[in-house]
Design a protein around this motif. Structure first.
Motif, PDB file in Angstrom:
ATOM      1  N   ARG A   1      -5.474  14.650  14.307  1.00  0.00           N
ATOM      2  CA  ARG A   1      -4.054  14.402  14.174  1.00  0.00           C
ATOM      3  C   ARG A   1      -3.565  14.848  12.790  1.00  0.00           C
ATOM      4  NH1 ARG A   1      -3.155   8.679  14.627  1.00  0.00           N
ATOM      5  NH2 ARG A   1      -4.972   8.558  15.950  1.00  0.00           N
TER       6      ARG A   1
ATOM      7  N   LEU B   1       0.846  -1.183   0.000  1.00  0.00           N
ATOM      8  CA  LEU B   1       0.000   0.000   0.000  1.00  0.00           C
ATOM      9  C   LEU B   1       0.884   1.235   0.000  1.00  0.00           C
ATOM     10  CD1 LEU B   1      -2.541  -1.204   2.657  1.00  0.00           C
ATOM     11  CD2 LEU B   1      -2.949  -0.966   0.219  1.00  0.00           C
TER      12      LEU B   1
ATOM     13  N   ASP C   1     -11.916   8.129  14.616  1.00  0.00           N
ATOM     14  CA  ASP C   1     -11.870   8.835  13.338  1.00  0.00           C
ATOM     15  C   ASP C   1     -11.596  10.307  13.549  1.00  0.00           C
ATOM     16  OD1 ASP C   1     -12.298   6.587  11.972  1.00  0.00           O
ATOM     17  OD2 ASP C   1     -14.416   6.934  11.529  1.00  0.00           O
TER      18      ASP C   1
ATOM     19  N   LEU D   1      -1.201   7.832   0.919  1.00  0.00           N
ATOM     20  CA  LEU D   1      -2.487   8.017   0.247  1.00  0.00           C
ATOM     21  C   LEU D   1      -3.619   7.476   1.121  1.00  0.00           C
ATOM     22  CD1 LEU D   1      -1.679   7.084  -3.469  1.00  0.00           C
ATOM     23  CD2 LEU D   1      -1.297   9.203  -2.242  1.00  0.00           C
TER      24      LEU D   1
ATOM     25  N   ASN E   1       5.290   4.638  -2.334  1.00  0.00           N
ATOM     26  CA  ASN E   1       5.707   3.235  -2.439  1.00  0.00           C
ATOM     27  C   ASN E   1       5.722   2.863  -3.915  1.00  0.00           C
ATOM     28  OD1 ASN E   1       6.105   0.492  -2.339  1.00  0.00           O
ATOM     29  ND2 ASN E   1       4.652   0.120  -0.688  1.00  0.00           N
TER      30      ASN E   1
ATOM     31  N   VAL F   1     -23.117  -3.534  22.562  1.00  0.00           N
ATOM     32  CA  VAL F   1     -21.657  -3.579  22.406  1.00  0.00           C
ATOM     33  C   VAL F   1     -21.266  -2.980  21.061  1.00  0.00           C
ATOM     34  CG1 VAL F   1     -19.660  -5.094  22.323  1.00  0.00           C
ATOM     35  CG2 VAL F   1     -21.611  -5.677  23.766  1.00  0.00           C
ATOM     36  N   LYS F   2     -22.100  -3.311  20.062  1.00  0.00           N
ATOM     37  CA  LYS F   2     -21.801  -2.850  18.717  1.00  0.00           C
ATOM     38  C   LYS F   2     -21.833  -1.323  18.630  1.00  0.00           C
ATOM     39  CE  LYS F   2     -22.691  -4.461  14.071  1.00  0.00           C
ATOM     40  NZ  LYS F   2     -23.510  -5.328  13.241  1.00  0.00           N
TER      41      LYS F   2
ATOM     42  N   GLU G   1     -16.815   4.309  19.649  1.00  0.00           N
ATOM     43  CA  GLU G   1     -15.368   4.350  19.846  1.00  0.00           C
ATOM     44  C   GLU G   1     -14.664   4.667  18.532  1.00  0.00           C
ATOM     45  OE1 GLU G   1     -13.552   0.830  21.477  1.00  0.00           O
ATOM     46  OE2 GLU G   1     -14.838   0.998  23.229  1.00  0.00           O
TER      47      GLU G   1
ATOM     48  N   ALA H   1     -16.199  -7.015  18.339  1.00  0.00           N
ATOM     49  CA  ALA H   1     -17.549  -6.508  18.502  1.00  0.00           C
ATOM     50  C   ALA H   1     -18.188  -6.284  17.130  1.00  0.00           C
ATOM     51  CB  ALA H   1     -17.519  -5.189  19.274  1.00  0.00           C
ATOM     52  N   ARG H   2     -17.374  -5.750  16.223  1.00  0.00           N
ATOM     53  CA  ARG H   2     -17.934  -5.456  14.916  1.00  0.00           C
ATOM     54  C   ARG H   2     -18.342  -6.718  14.188  1.00  0.00           C
ATOM     55  NH1 ARG H   2     -14.185  -2.270  12.546  1.00  0.00           N
ATOM     56  NH2 ARG H   2     -14.863  -0.955  14.233  1.00  0.00           N
TER      57      ARG H   2
ATOM     58  N   ASP I   1     -13.507   5.017   7.186  1.00  0.00           N
ATOM     59  CA  ASP I   1     -13.700   6.165   6.314  1.00  0.00           C
ATOM     60  C   ASP I   1     -12.737   6.044   5.127  1.00  0.00           C
ATOM     61  OD1 ASP I   1     -13.825   8.590   5.047  1.00  0.00           O
ATOM     62  OD2 ASP I   1     -13.883   9.758   6.903  1.00  0.00           O
TER      63      ASP I   1
ATOM     64  N   LYS J   1      -9.098  -4.034  -2.037  1.00  0.00           N
ATOM     65  CA  LYS J   1      -8.525  -3.611  -3.314  1.00  0.00           C
ATOM     66  C   LYS J   1      -8.578  -4.753  -4.330  1.00  0.00           C
ATOM     67  CE  LYS J   1      -4.181  -2.000  -5.277  1.00  0.00           C
ATOM     68  NZ  LYS J   1      -2.795  -1.626  -4.985  1.00  0.00           N
TER      69      LYS J   1
ATOM     70  N   ASP K   1      -2.352   5.715   8.962  1.00  0.00           N
ATOM     71  CA  ASP K   1      -3.009   5.809  10.264  1.00  0.00           C
ATOM     72  C   ASP K   1      -3.746   4.529  10.657  1.00  0.00           C
ATOM     73  OD1 ASP K   1      -2.168   8.384  10.753  1.00  0.00           O
ATOM     74  OD2 ASP K   1      -3.820   9.272   9.642  1.00  0.00           O
TER      75      ASP K   1
ATOM     76  N   ARG L   1      -1.779  12.358  -8.635  1.00  0.00           N
ATOM     77  CA  ARG L   1      -1.979  11.186  -7.790  1.00  0.00           C
ATOM     78  C   ARG L   1      -0.804  10.229  -7.891  1.00  0.00           C
ATOM     79  NH1 ARG L   1      -6.640   9.686  -6.101  1.00  0.00           N
ATOM     80  NH2 ARG L   1      -6.505  11.824  -5.420  1.00  0.00           N
TER      81      ARG L   1
ATOM     82  N   LYS M   1      -5.973  -3.738   9.676  1.00  0.00           N
ATOM     83  CA  LYS M   1      -6.886  -2.982   8.817  1.00  0.00           C
ATOM     84  C   LYS M   1      -6.263  -2.736   7.450  1.00  0.00           C
ATOM     85  CE  LYS M   1     -10.320  -1.111  11.744  1.00  0.00           C
ATOM     86  NZ  LYS M   1     -10.529  -0.057  12.734  1.00  0.00           N
TER      87      LYS M   1
ATOM     88  N   THR N   1      -9.465   8.032   5.141  1.00  0.00           N
ATOM     89  CA  THR N   1      -8.395   7.857   6.131  1.00  0.00           C
ATOM     90  C   THR N   1      -7.080   7.560   5.415  1.00  0.00           C
ATOM     91  OG1 THR N   1     -10.061   6.693   7.396  1.00  0.00           O
ATOM     92  CG2 THR N   1      -7.843   6.686   8.287  1.00  0.00           C
ATOM     93  N   LYS N   2      -6.012   8.169   5.907  1.00  0.00           N
ATOM     94  CA  LYS N   2      -4.706   7.834   5.354  1.00  0.00           C
ATOM     95  C   LYS N   2      -4.321   6.434   5.807  1.00  0.00           C
ATOM     96  CE  LYS N   2      -1.837  11.831   4.456  1.00  0.00           C
ATOM     97  NZ  LYS N   2      -0.546  12.460   4.766  1.00  0.00           N
TER      98      LYS N   2
ATOM     99  N   ALA O   1       4.695  -0.711  -4.849  1.00  0.00           N
ATOM    100  CA  ALA O   1       3.249  -0.935  -4.785  1.00  0.00           C
ATOM    101  C   ALA O   1       2.573  -0.351  -6.013  1.00  0.00           C
ATOM    102  CB  ALA O   1       2.675  -0.304  -3.515  1.00  0.00           C
TER     103      ALA O   1
ATOM    104  N   ASN P   1      -8.739  -2.890  23.044  1.00  0.00           N
ATOM    105  CA  ASN P   1     -10.176  -2.745  22.867  1.00  0.00           C
ATOM    106  C   ASN P   1     -10.625  -3.806  21.884  1.00  0.00           C
ATOM    107  OD1 ASN P   1      -8.829  -1.668  20.794  1.00  0.00           O
ATOM    108  ND2 ASN P   1      -9.896   0.282  20.762  1.00  0.00           N
TER     109      ASN P   1
ATOM    110  N   GLU Q   1     -12.694  -3.921  19.686  1.00  0.00           N
ATOM    111  CA  GLU Q   1     -13.600  -3.345  18.688  1.00  0.00           C
ATOM    112  C   GLU Q   1     -13.818  -4.277  17.509  1.00  0.00           C
ATOM    113  OE1 GLU Q   1     -11.844  -1.054  15.987  1.00  0.00           O
ATOM    114  OE2 GLU Q   1      -9.826  -1.412  16.720  1.00  0.00           O
TER     115      GLU Q   1
ATOM    116  N   SER R   1     -21.753 -10.332  14.614  1.00  0.00           N
ATOM    117  CA  SER R   1     -22.886 -10.920  13.909  1.00  0.00           C
ATOM    118  C   SER R   1     -22.473 -12.206  13.195  1.00  0.00           C
ATOM    119  CB  SER R   1     -23.433  -9.918  12.890  1.00  0.00           C
ATOM    120  OG  SER R   1     -22.389  -9.549  12.024  1.00  0.00           O
TER     121      SER R   1
ATOM    122  N   GLN S   1      -7.875   6.110  -2.267  1.00  0.00           N
ATOM    123  CA  GLN S   1      -6.857   6.360  -3.296  1.00  0.00           C
ATOM    124  C   GLN S   1      -6.013   5.122  -3.542  1.00  0.00           C
ATOM    125  OE1 GLN S   1      -4.921   9.755  -1.622  1.00  0.00           O
ATOM    126  NE2 GLN S   1      -6.437  11.193  -2.384  1.00  0.00           N
TER     127      GLN S   1
ATOM    128  N   ASP T   1     -15.780  -1.070   8.667  1.00  0.00           N
ATOM    129  CA  ASP T   1     -16.287   0.263   8.953  1.00  0.00           C
ATOM    130  C   ASP T   1     -15.127   1.257   8.979  1.00  0.00           C
ATOM    131  OD1 ASP T   1     -17.888   2.328   9.574  1.00  0.00           O
ATOM    132  OD2 ASP T   1     -18.054   1.842  11.700  1.00  0.00           O
TER     133      ASP T   1
ATOM    134  N   ALA U   1     -18.806   0.065  20.032  1.00  0.00           N
ATOM    135  CA  ALA U   1     -17.676  -0.065  19.107  1.00  0.00           C
ATOM    136  C   ALA U   1     -17.729   1.029  18.064  1.00  0.00           C
ATOM    137  CB  ALA U   1     -17.711  -1.434  18.432  1.00  0.00           C
TER     138      ALA U   1
END
Lengths: 520, 339
Positions: B26, A91, B20, A95, B220, B8-9, B15, A505-506, A136, A156, A143, B212, A148, A139-140, B223, A500, A502, A509, A99, A134, B12
């Motif tokens: 940041r 990756l 985000d 970006l 990279n 719980v969901k 959180e 939890a996600r 965004d 991709k 981060d 881009r 993830k 997000t770079k 990549a 955590n 998380e 299901s 992207q 879940d 999450a």
């Protein structure tokens, strides 16, 4: 299973000094998960790199849906509908998620040259929703956690609507829950008729996910079998095919009680959190964990290669202040890095120079002249001791095999009289034979009173070699196990103890039968 | 809104939202933005300090002088920003600029071609040099430092050979000097060209495929290659784009001096790179902005101008700029370490 999607036969590939593939064959059908297994260096990755156009084959034929094809570069593979998720994450950290996913085929607008950022983000969101991630899209990637990032790679690959999807060690950085989620996606794709090539070292996964298994060894094709017809033991024996060095499990009683290294409350940013442990004389302490758990970071911090925020280090009961690798070496700590080519060796220089490099002051005579004869004697003694296979001391290190290169690095630290040796993935990228020699060497070193920290991602290796095992997750030590109480399951359990929950939890299901089995 | 117990969901998700937001915060205060804000703040501070120190500093004519002084270096810096974001470097921008101005002189004064052809020819000469830089780097796999070092010397030598080591004057075409020195509403054309070039560059960098891939290569390269991007072709395109900006700078330089000065140019590349670095573009590639570079270029000329007004000798101005460059990069390193 449906039609034959991919047929490879008589594939040959030679790199300078290595016959990587010899008369290899492989068949993939639509709607199957076909596992490709073999020891490190067996040629699995090379084979799929030939299929995806990263390498060009020297000889042999590739058929795609019955038609012979040439795949000279990755673009052609993609256009055919063959996608790969590489083992090392590919990756672009600067970006964003969106992207990265649409790199190389961005939706355009206007005069075909302008990017349509909105569409990229929307499409990415849909894609991420499809795999229940879940995130965004804006997000770079830098981060994100490693897990993830892995999921982004998968998204991709999915976005290419590929008919052939290759996954090279996709679960190496994933927790159990994440792995199950990945399997759910794989099954979903398989049912749609996608052919999936699944490369993994975790053989227990194959039983869960694959329909057929192809075994490779030393660059050769061994056999293809239906997964349900074979046991894991059978697969292992096909993979290994020859005697390898098996020590009896290391005996914790052998280690003395003398603590040579003690680390207290080590902290460094987000990567090391309150790490404490000790190391005894003659002990091999295994460091287990998933990719990115912080094991290498701890090693580098102890070695003074990275600055620490807080924490205390004691060598033989004396508090030491290690600010640089130089300080660490003075305390008798040697570090053998994961990437020996980049950090451990000077490839263009000879064996002798590499071995005495860190010790050269010992051999200086009048006006700083190097005493060649003594240098040679010292280097030769380590070459003999470690049984380094080299035509001579003047051989450039880059011409040695991976295993022998590793031994040269060990020789360097032995010449320096290091009492504490930190091995970071000591057997990565070296073949089975050399591997067993490295194991033997580690045992001999421990028996002779050296203390060893061994970082490894291969659980069988950790289990086979360690007297004690520390398990890390997200920068913390989440558990410590003695050799007798350690099992792969217990290690994995600690290795996925996130702060955590998380992720779990996600995915709550999704039914996760195996995770509960492991948790028990 | 119906109320139901928090599961719980939900937790999450909450959180995650918090996370985000933290990421957003940041990225605002940490990444490219910090350096840019820092750079912009330093620019303002300098401006205020110099204005207080000397009544002459904030005068309209002096401001115009600063803008004019920034224009050429600014255009060069904008061009080299692209190359640096790919993780490369272009040491040839200074002498390629000279080469472009000499070629403009050849076209207009020697060959009596129309001015517009001379201008386009000069820009094309720059583009050609960039194209060669890119090809040497991408196809022959020669590191950009070496490739463009070679081009720096080649362009310098050719400029001297072609011009016969003498300046080429645009005596027959007085209109030519209007390109840089004419003005609209009191603002010299050179400044307008600079702003125009910067805006176009910024759009290319943020809105187009070329931009881009500029980031992708720097972030990279492997990549990018594995994603099926024709890395070599794009790299050549990016160096060519850098060359176009050098060519443009060359034409402006020639117009401003109303002559092509073949001995000029060396040293400009380092000032351009300094402006890029002060503006927060990372020499290791993957991040950077045109706005940052423009601010960087202004910091350098405000400093030079301000120190001159305070009658500090030119030798010392150079020393101060050197210190600023090191400080800017150090600030960048500190910021990274904090991550």
């Amino acid at each position: 299973m449906g039609e034959v999607l991919v047929l490879m036969e008589g594939i040959e590939k030679t790199f300078p000094g290595v016959h990587a593939l010899s008369q290899c064959q492989f068949e993939l059908r639509a709607g199957e998960v076909h596992a490709l297994v073999g020891e490190n260096g067996a040629g699995k990755s090379t084979l799929v790199k030939v299929l995806t156009g990263v390498y060009t084959k020297d000889a042999g034929r590739i058929f795609y849906k019955g038609k012979e094809v040439e795949i000279p570069n990755p673009r052609v593979a993609q256009e055919l509908g063959i996608s790969i998720i590489h083992q090392e994450l590919n990756l672009m950290p600067h970006l964003t998620v969106a992207q990265n996913i649409f790199i190389g085929r961005e939706p355009r607008r206007g005069i075909r040259f302008l990017l349509n950022e909105k569409e990229i983000n929307q499409k990415t969101k849909q894609l991420l929703d499809m795999i229940h991630l879940d995130l965004d899209p804006r997000t770079k990637v830098a981060d994100l956690t490693v897990a993830k990032q892995q999921m982004v790679e998968i998204a991709k690959a999915l976005s290419y609507n590929s008919e052939v999807l290759i996954m090279d060690e996709p679960t190496s950085a994933l927790s159990d829950a994440e792995t199950q989620e990945l399997f759910r996606i794989i099954r979903q794709l398989r049912d749609k008729g996608v052919g999936i090539i699944y490369i993994s070292h975790r053989l227990e996964e194959l039983k869960q996910i694959s329909d057929r298994v192809t075994v490779m060894r030393d660059g050769r094709y061994i056999d293809t079998v239906r997964t349900q017809d074979v046991t894991i033991d059978k697969i292992i024996s096909m993979m290994v095919g020859r005697e390898i060095y098996e020590t009896s499990r290391a005996n914790p009683e052998n280690a003395s009680q003398e603590v040579v290294l003690e680390v207290k409350n080590l902290n460094r940013g987000r990567v090391i959190k309150n790490v404490s442990f000790n190391l005894k004389r003659g002990e091999i302490l295994g460091f287990a964990g998933l990719m990115g758990a912080g094991r290498t970071e701890v090693a580098r911090a102890i070695f003074g290669a990275d600055p620490i925020d807080s924490g205390e280090i004691y060598v033989k009961g004396k508090k030491v202040d290690i600010k640089s690798p130089r300080d660490a070496v003075k305390c008798g700590i040697g570090y053998l890095s994961e990437d020996r080519k980049r950090y451990g060796l000077m490839l263009g220089m000879d064996v002798e120079t590499n071995i005495v490099l860190a010790t050269i002051e010992k051999f200086l005579g009048f006006l700083g002249w190097v005493n060649k004869a003594r240098v040679r004697a010292e280097a030769q003694s380590h070459v003999d001791e470690l049984r380094i296979k080299t035509p001579g001391l003047q051989q450039k290190v880059k011409y040695l095999s991976g295993g022998n290169q590793q031994k040269v690095v060990i020789g360097k630290w032995l010449a320096r009289d290091c009492e504490i040796l930190i091995f970071d993935e000591p057997t990565r990228g070296i073949d089975v034979g050399a591997k067993s020699e490295i194991y033997k060497l580690l045992n001999d070193l421990a028996e002779s009173g050296k203390s060893i920290i061994m970082i490894s991602s291969e659980l069988p290796e950790i289990l086979r070699m360690s007297h004690r095992i520390a398990v890390m997750c997200e920068g913390r030590i989440t558990g410590e196990l003695s050799a007798s109480e350690a099992t792969q399951e217990r290690i994995m359990q600690y290795a996925t103890m996130r702060e955590n929950r998380e992720n779990d939890a996600r995915y709550s299901s999704v039914s996760v039968p195996d995770a509960t089995a492991l948790g028990g | 809104m119906e109320s139901r117990p928090v599961t719980v969901k939900d937790k999450a998700i909450l959180e995650d939202r918090a996370k985000d937001k933290a990421v957003l915060r940041r990225s605002l205060f940490r990444s490219d933005a910090t350096q840019k804000i820092l750079a912009f703040a330093s620019l303002i501070v300098m401006f205020v300090v110099f204005s207080l120190a000397s009544p002459n500093f904030a005068k309209f004519n002096n401001i115009i002088g600063i803008l004019l002084a920034t224009a050429v270096n600014g255009v060069l810096a904008v061009g080299v920003t692209f190359v640096i974001i790919t993780g490369g470097i272009d040491l040839s921008v200074g002498t390629v600029m000279t080469f472009a101005s000499v070629m403009t002189g050849v076209f207009i004064t020697f060959w009596k071609l129309p001015i517009i052809i001379g201008v386009l020819g000069g820009v094309a000469a720059g583009a050609l040099c960039g194209f060669i830089n890119g090809s040497i780097t991408a196809k022959m796999k020669i590191p950009p430092f070496i490739a463009t070092l070679g081009m720096m010397m080649i362009a310098k030598g050719l400029s001297l050979v072609i011009s016969g080591t003498r300046p080429i004057y645009f005596i027959d075409t007085p209109v030519f000097s209007k390109i840089a020195m004419g003005s609209v509403l009191g603002i010299p054309n050179a400044v307008l060209v600079f702003f125009g070039a910067a805006i176009i560059a910024s759009l290319i960098l943020t809105k187009t495929v070329l931009g881009r891939y500029t980031f992708a290569l720097g972030s990279n390269e492997e990549a990018a290659r594995l994603s099926g991007i024709n890395v070599d072709a794009w790299k050549i395109a990016i160096y060519t784009l850098g060359g176009i900006f050098s060519g443009l700078a060359g034409v402006m330089m020639a117009s401003r001096l109303n002559s092509a000065q073949p001995a000029l140019g060396q040293g400009y590349e380092l000032e351009a790179i300094a402006a890029v670095v002060i503006g927060g573009t990372s020499l290791s590639g993957g991040e950077g902005t045109i706005l940052g570079t423009v601010i960087g270029a202004f910091i350098m000329s405000v400093l030079t101008n301000g120190l001159r007004i305070l009658s500090i000798p030119q030798e010392w101005q150079t020393v101060v700029i050197g210190v600023i460059v090191i400080a800017a990069v150090y600030a960048d390193i500190i910021r990274r370490r904090g991550q």
